[in-house]
Design a protein around this motif. Structure first.
Motif, mmCIF file in Angstrom:
data_model
loop_
_atom_site.group_PDB
_atom_site.id
_atom_site.type_symbol
_atom_site.label_atom_id
_atom_site.label_comp_id
_atom_site.label_asym_id
_atom_site.label_seq_id
_atom_site.Cartn_x
_atom_site.Cartn_y
_atom_site.Cartn_z
ATOM 1 N N ARG A 169 23.825 0.813 68.269
ATOM 2 C CA ARG A 169 23.241 -0.103 67.298
ATOM 3 C C ARG A 169 22.033 0.555 66.646
ATOM 4 N N THR A 170 21.965 0.456 65.330
ATOM 5 C CA THR A 170 20.815 0.960 64.589
ATOM 6 C C THR A 170 20.150 -0.209 63.854
ATOM 7 N N ALA A 171 19.102 0.096 63.136
ATOM 8 C CA ALA A 171 18.389 -0.962 62.412
ATOM 9 C C ALA A 171 19.230 -1.549 61.291
ATOM 10 N N ARG A 172 20.226 -0.786 60.810
ATOM 11 C CA ARG A 172 21.027 -1.252 59.674
ATOM 12 C C ARG A 172 22.463 -1.601 60.011
ATOM 13 N N GLY A 173 22.919 -1.246 61.221
ATOM 14 C CA GLY A 173 24.305 -1.531 61.552
ATOM 15 C C GLY A 173 24.706 -0.918 62.877
ATOM 16 N N THR A 174 25.976 -0.540 62.970
ATOM 17 C CA THR A 174 26.518 0.021 64.211
ATOM 18 C C THR A 174 27.261 1.307 63.893
ATOM 19 N N ARG A 175 27.035 2.299 64.726
ATOM 20 C CA ARG A 175 27.730 3.562 64.568
ATOM 21 C C ARG A 175 28.665 3.792 65.748
ATOM 22 N N PHE A 176 29.819 4.395 65.448
ATOM 23 C CA PHE A 176 30.838 4.646 66.465
ATOM 24 C C PHE A 176 31.244 6.112 66.428
ATOM 25 N N ILE A 177 31.679 6.597 67.594
ATOM 26 C CA ILE A 177 32.328 7.895 67.676
ATOM 27 C C ILE A 177 33.489 7.787 68.644
ATOM 28 N N VAL A 178 34.591 8.395 68.286
ATOM 29 C CA VAL A 178 35.715 8.559 69.197
ATOM 30 C C VAL A 178 36.185 9.992 69.042
ATOM 31 N N GLU A 206 19.040 9.990 62.830
ATOM 32 C CA GLU A 206 19.574 10.559 61.592
ATOM 33 C C GLU A 206 19.879 9.447 60.596
ATOM 34 N N ALA A 207 19.331 9.586 59.385
ATOM 35 C CA ALA A 207 19.451 8.503 58.410
ATOM 36 C C ALA A 207 20.863 8.344 57.870
ATOM 37 N N ASP A 208 21.545 9.449 57.606
ATOM 38 C CA ASP A 208 22.886 9.337 57.039
ATOM 39 C C ASP A 208 23.916 9.975 57.967
ATOM 40 N N LEU A 209 25.176 9.656 57.700
ATOM 41 C CA LEU A 209 26.267 10.086 58.566
ATOM 42 C C LEU A 209 26.470 11.605 58.561
ATOM 43 N N PRO A 210 26.421 12.293 57.412
ATOM 44 C CA PRO A 210 26.579 13.749 57.446
ATOM 45 C C PRO A 210 25.524 14.438 58.303
ATOM 46 N N ALA A 211 24.293 13.958 58.277
ATOM 47 C CA ALA A 211 23.252 14.554 59.110
ATOM 48 C C ALA A 211 23.543 14.343 60.584
ATOM 49 N N LEU A 212 24.066 13.175 60.929
ATOM 50 C CA LEU A 212 24.432 12.904 62.322
ATOM 51 C C LEU A 212 25.542 13.846 62.782
#
Length: 369
Positions: A169-178, A206-212
């Motif tokens: 969970r982040t401040a703006r939403g949810t991130r997933f990895i599989v 990391e602010a954006d997905l490519p950076a992550l």
């Protein structure tokens, strides 16, 4: 959230009752053989059948119970000897001696089997502890999302392998990895733990997905040591990394050589194929500049299924692959947990003997608002 059937000591204790009940079988065998042998004509000798009692006991009971049944069998043979002739009769002496030797041997093998069972229980306990650390299942509710997960290890006693998943969970939403680590064994588990740790740490920073994804790439493919052999390309991880914002009905996806997620909407299944998938993590030298992000509509009522190739590469006895998309379409309207329960049962019924040829991980995500 329990995402696979638990093993361990509790199950072993639950089996003690049935095992004790089974002792009636060899004891009844001893009683029957003894009575029949006493009543049989002098030329008939049924004593050798008593050896079956301790041998049978060793197949399901421990060394103490096996030794006890062996002792009862020896005593029964002694009773037959005294009743029919004498205890020192040559024929009965050899029968008693042979019965004692057989009882000792099968008791020893019962001891070895019990030791092996204890090692298996310890292995399961350690594997479950490792699973709780490495593959912590996501919470059932993450903002506007409902989530469920399941992990199916190909090796029954391993409980964990190179497949991975996580949610943050982040401040703006949810991130997933599989993802799926190339290879098997402890090395694959170690790589999976490394990536999951990096994802949980960087997902909030990391602010954006490519950076992550770039950060994860650096974790999988660190700078080689000056005196180390060049083994680039030997270790890599296919992965799908997603960002689901709370305030928009959309999801953002970076696909690093992983099977595309499936979106279930109103009984229709759509494969979320990206236009230019990136190479797997660990193969940055083959990647173009940066990582491309593709957006897909993700509305309330939609359900997203993330999975590893152990699901779609599962084969039945005829060699046919598991038809995941077709099965998913028939389960429209179910909650993430109910869908994964049905999928798990159907997948194991598809493969011979209910045993997968590769690890399989699944994460179901439903948007409720």
């Amino acid at each position: 959230m329990d995402h696979w059937t638990r093993g361990g000591r509790g199950r072993g204790r639950a089996g003690e009752g049935p095992r004790h009940a089974l002792l009636a079988v060899p004891l009844a065998l001893i009683a029957v053989v003894t009575v029949v042998d006493v009543l049989a004509p002098p030329e008939v000798h049924l004593g050798p059948f008593l050896a079956a009692a301790p041998a049978l006991t060793a197949s399901f009971a421990g060394p103490r119970a096996t030794a006890l049944v062996g002792l009862v069998a020896v005593l029964a043979q002694a009773v037959v000897s005294v009743t029919r002739t004498t205890l020192t009769d040559l024929n009965h002496t050899f029968q008693i001696t042979a019965l004692i030797l057989i009882s000792v041997i099968v008791t020893f093998f019962a001891y070895l089997r019990e030791q092996h069972e204890r090692q298996v229980v310890q292995l399961r306990t350690v594997a479950e502890a490792a699973q709780q650390v490495v593959l912590r299942p996501p919470r059932e509710r993450l903002g506007p999302l409902r989530v469920a997960s399941v992990y199916l290890a190909a090796e029954a006693e391993a409980r964990i392998g190179g497949d991975l998943y996580a949610a943050a969970r982040t401040a703006r939403g949810t991130r997933f990895i599989v993802g799926d680590v190339r290879g098997k064994g402890l090395a694959a588990v170690g790589d999976a733990a490394l990536v999951l740790g990096a994802f949980r740490a960087a997902a909030h920073q990391e602010a954006d997905l490519p950076a992550l994804v770039a950060y994860l790439e650096g974790t999988v493919a660190p700078e080689p040591e000056p005196d180390a052999a060049d083994d680039r390309g030997e270790a890599f991880i296919t992965a799908a990394v997603l960002d689901v914002p709370d305030g928009e009905h959309v999801l953002h996806l970076v696909d690093c050589g992983h099977p595309p997620p499936l979106l279930l909407r109103g009984g229709t299944v759509t494969s979320l194929d990206v236009a230019e998938p990136a190479p797997p993590l660990g193969l940055a030298e083959f990647a173009p500049e940066g990582y491309g992000v593709q957006a897909f509509v993700f509305e309330p009522g939609d359900l997203l299924l993330l999975y590893t190739d152990g699901v779609i590469e599962a084969r039945d006895e005829a060699g046919a692959f598991y038809p995941l998309a077709d099965r998913l379409a028939s389960w429209s309207g179910r909650s993430p947990r109910a869908l994964l329960d049905a999928l798990r049962a159907d997948l194991l019924a598809h493969v011979p003997g209910g045993r997968l040829g590769d690890d399989a991980a699944l994460v179901a995500v439903a948007r409720v608002s």
